[in-house]
Design a protein around this motif. Structure first.
Motif, mmCIF file in Angstrom:
data_model
loop_
_atom_site.group_PDB
_atom_site.id
_atom_site.type_symbol
_atom_site.label_atom_id
_atom_site.label_comp_id
_atom_site.label_asym_id
_atom_site.label_seq_id
_atom_site.Cartn_x
_atom_site.Cartn_y
_atom_site.Cartn_z
ATOM 1 N N VAL A 11 23.934 44.620 41.116
ATOM 2 C CA VAL A 11 25.244 44.624 40.695
ATOM 3 C C VAL A 11 26.348 45.377 41.798
ATOM 4 C CG1 VAL A 11 26.633 46.250 38.993
ATOM 5 C CG2 VAL A 11 24.454 45.233 38.298
ATOM 6 N N VAL A 12 27.200 44.737 41.832
ATOM 7 C CA VAL A 12 28.040 45.259 42.985
ATOM 8 C C VAL A 12 29.223 46.128 42.324
ATOM 9 C CG1 VAL A 12 30.088 44.420 44.783
ATOM 10 C CG2 VAL A 12 27.947 42.883 44.210
ATOM 11 N N THR A 21 34.674 41.413 43.063
ATOM 12 C CA THR A 21 34.361 40.045 42.683
ATOM 13 C C THR A 21 34.413 39.420 44.048
ATOM 14 O OG1 THR A 21 35.983 40.395 40.702
ATOM 15 C CG2 THR A 21 35.914 38.112 41.692
ATOM 16 N N ALA A 22 35.321 39.678 44.820
ATOM 17 C CA ALA A 22 35.258 39.006 46.146
ATOM 18 C C ALA A 22 33.776 39.041 46.886
ATOM 19 C CB ALA A 22 36.209 39.442 47.294
ATOM 20 N N VAL A 23 33.338 40.392 46.999
ATOM 21 C CA VAL A 23 32.015 40.668 47.591
ATOM 22 C C VAL A 23 30.860 40.031 46.759
ATOM 23 C CG1 VAL A 23 30.297 42.256 48.255
ATOM 24 C CG2 VAL A 23 32.548 42.610 48.861
ATOM 25 N N GLY A 24 31.054 40.082 45.215
ATOM 26 C CA GLY A 24 30.050 39.706 44.354
ATOM 27 C C GLY A 24 29.890 38.021 44.540
ATOM 28 N N GLU A 25 30.979 37.438 44.587
ATOM 29 C CA GLU A 25 30.906 35.835 44.666
ATOM 30 C C GLU A 25 30.532 35.355 45.999
ATOM 31 O OE1 GLU A 25 35.066 35.042 43.839
ATOM 32 O OE2 GLU A 25 34.628 34.698 41.882
ATOM 33 N N ALA A 26 30.564 36.085 46.895
ATOM 34 C CA ALA A 26 30.135 35.725 48.206
ATOM 35 C C ALA A 26 28.643 36.301 48.359
ATOM 36 C CB ALA A 26 31.069 36.543 49.577
ATOM 37 N N LEU A 27 28.243 37.145 47.929
ATOM 38 C CA LEU A 27 26.908 37.558 47.957
ATOM 39 C C LEU A 27 25.961 36.669 47.137
ATOM 40 C CD1 LEU A 27 24.511 39.495 48.815
ATOM 41 C CD2 LEU A 27 25.120 40.957 46.904
ATOM 42 N N ALA A 28 26.672 36.148 45.825
ATOM 43 C CA ALA A 28 25.839 35.232 45.072
ATOM 44 C C ALA A 28 25.837 33.971 45.637
ATOM 45 C CB ALA A 28 26.434 35.231 43.617
ATOM 46 N N GLY A 29 26.751 33.680 46.325
ATOM 47 C CA GLY A 29 26.598 32.420 47.388
ATOM 48 C C GLY A 29 25.586 32.339 48.353
ATOM 49 N N ALA A 30 25.512 33.435 48.856
ATOM 50 C CA ALA A 30 24.525 33.510 50.191
ATOM 51 C C ALA A 30 23.178 33.846 49.538
ATOM 52 C CB ALA A 30 24.958 34.973 50.653
ATOM 53 N N GLU A 37 30.988 37.973 36.176
ATOM 54 C CA GLU A 37 32.291 38.705 36.233
ATOM 55 C C GLU A 37 32.322 39.702 35.160
ATOM 56 O OE1 GLU A 37 34.785 40.755 36.757
ATOM 57 O OE2 GLU A 37 34.963 39.340 38.554
ATOM 58 N N GLY A 38 32.012 40.731 35.443
ATOM 59 C CA GLY A 38 31.664 41.871 34.276
ATOM 60 C C GLY A 38 33.312 42.142 33.387
ATOM 61 N N ASP A 39 34.163 42.042 34.256
ATOM 62 C CA ASP A 39 35.574 41.984 33.430
ATOM 63 C C ASP A 39 35.740 40.989 32.480
ATOM 64 O OD1 ASP A 39 36.448 44.175 34.635
ATOM 65 O OD2 ASP A 39 37.664 43.061 36.191
ATOM 66 N N ARG A 40 35.226 39.830 32.467
ATOM 67 C CA ARG A 40 35.401 38.827 31.499
ATOM 68 C C ARG A 40 34.547 38.837 30.229
ATOM 69 N NH1 ARG A 40 34.883 34.549 35.933
ATOM 70 N NH2 ARG A 40 36.978 34.106 36.665
ATOM 71 N N LEU A 41 33.666 39.828 30.482
ATOM 72 C CA LEU A 41 32.617 40.482 29.191
ATOM 73 C C LEU A 41 33.279 41.349 28.411
ATOM 74 C CD1 LEU A 41 29.289 39.719 31.088
ATOM 75 C CD2 LEU A 41 30.574 38.168 29.472
ATOM 76 N N HIS A 42 34.351 41.910 28.638
ATOM 77 C CA HIS A 42 34.941 43.038 27.923
ATOM 78 C C HIS A 42 35.402 42.491 26.661
ATOM 79 C CE1 HIS A 42 35.381 46.848 30.196
ATOM 80 N NE2 HIS A 42 35.864 46.123 31.081
ATOM 81 N N PRO A 43 35.036 43.087 25.637
ATOM 82 C CA PRO A 43 35.617 42.528 24.193
ATOM 83 C C PRO A 43 37.100 42.460 24.049
ATOM 84 C CG PRO A 43 34.443 44.643 23.721
ATOM 85 C CD PRO A 43 34.353 44.274 25.211
ATOM 86 N N PRO A 44 37.777 41.628 23.489
ATOM 87 C CA PRO A 44 39.239 41.830 23.430
ATOM 88 C C PRO A 44 39.972 43.126 23.064
ATOM 89 C CG PRO A 44 38.362 39.928 22.370
ATOM 90 C CD PRO A 44 37.216 40.971 22.547
ATOM 91 N N GLU A 45 39.246 43.949 22.234
ATOM 92 C CA GLU A 45 39.723 45.309 21.982
ATOM 93 C C GLU A 45 39.685 46.111 23.142
ATOM 94 O OE1 GLU A 45 36.378 44.351 20.267
ATOM 95 O OE2 GLU A 45 37.845 42.929 18.963
ATOM 96 N N ASN A 46 38.843 45.980 24.027
ATOM 97 C CA ASN A 46 38.966 47.121 25.169
ATOM 98 C C ASN A 46 39.898 46.530 26.208
ATOM 99 O OD1 ASN A 46 36.776 48.212 24.067
ATOM 100 N ND2 ASN A 46 35.180 47.758 25.404
ATOM 101 N N VAL A 47 40.255 45.028 26.064
ATOM 102 C CA VAL A 47 41.117 44.540 27.146
ATOM 103 C C VAL A 47 42.569 45.108 26.574
ATOM 104 C CG1 VAL A 47 42.176 42.676 27.935
ATOM 105 C CG2 VAL A 47 39.575 42.478 27.891
ATOM 106 N N ALA A 48 42.762 45.163 25.351
ATOM 107 C CA ALA A 48 43.837 45.379 24.848
ATOM 108 C C ALA A 48 44.162 46.809 25.181
ATOM 109 C CB ALA A 48 43.748 45.290 23.306
#
Length: 132
Positions: A11-12, A21-30, A37-48
């Motif tokens: 977990v970055v 995100t930038a480091v996580g994507e690069a690390l995953a590639g390596a 991407e944790g931000d994409r997993l927030h429920p809509p209520e939390n995003v609002a």
């Protein structure tokens, strides 16, 4: 003890704007790992809530942390390494994620307050305002 090359999951973590995100994507590639991407997993209520400038409580984060943990566990169960981007700033959040994968490694990205604020203030299309 695991290191980044042998850990089943990483977990970055860090404050908004530190580059998770930038480091996580690069690390995953390596590492040949899947990226979560944790931000994409927030429920809509939390995003609002965050979009309105309301900070999330620990209780509101529980389902989000579990969603990240479930994605990590599914990757590991499928014999695929996982790298996730998630703030995970509190020990209780890291403990919760560790329940899904005890061998997880947390990689903390340190950044000064001014740089983080500037990066978040300049982001386009992200739900979280710099005020949070």
């Amino acid at each position: 003890m695991n290191d980044l090359r042998t850990a089943p999951a990483v977990v970055v973590m860090g404050v908004a704007g530190c580059g998770k995100t930038a480091v996580g994507e690069a690390l995953a590639g390596a590492l040949g790992a899947g990226f979560i991407e944790g931000d994409r997993l927030h429920p809509p209520e939390n995003v609002a809530r965050m979009a309105r400038g309301e900070p999330l409580t620990d209780a509101l984060r529980e389902g989000w942390l579990d969603a990240i943990g479930e994605h990590i566990a599914a990757s590991v169960a499928g014999k695929r390494k996982a790298v996730a981007a998630c703030s995970a700033l509190k020990r209780t959040y890291r403990d919760r994620l560790s329940r899904f994968c005890p061998e997880i490694i947390f990689l903390y990205l340190k950044i000064d307050r001014e740089t983080a604020w500037r990066r978040v203030a300049n982001r386009k299309g992200h739900f979280m305002p710099a005020s949070l």
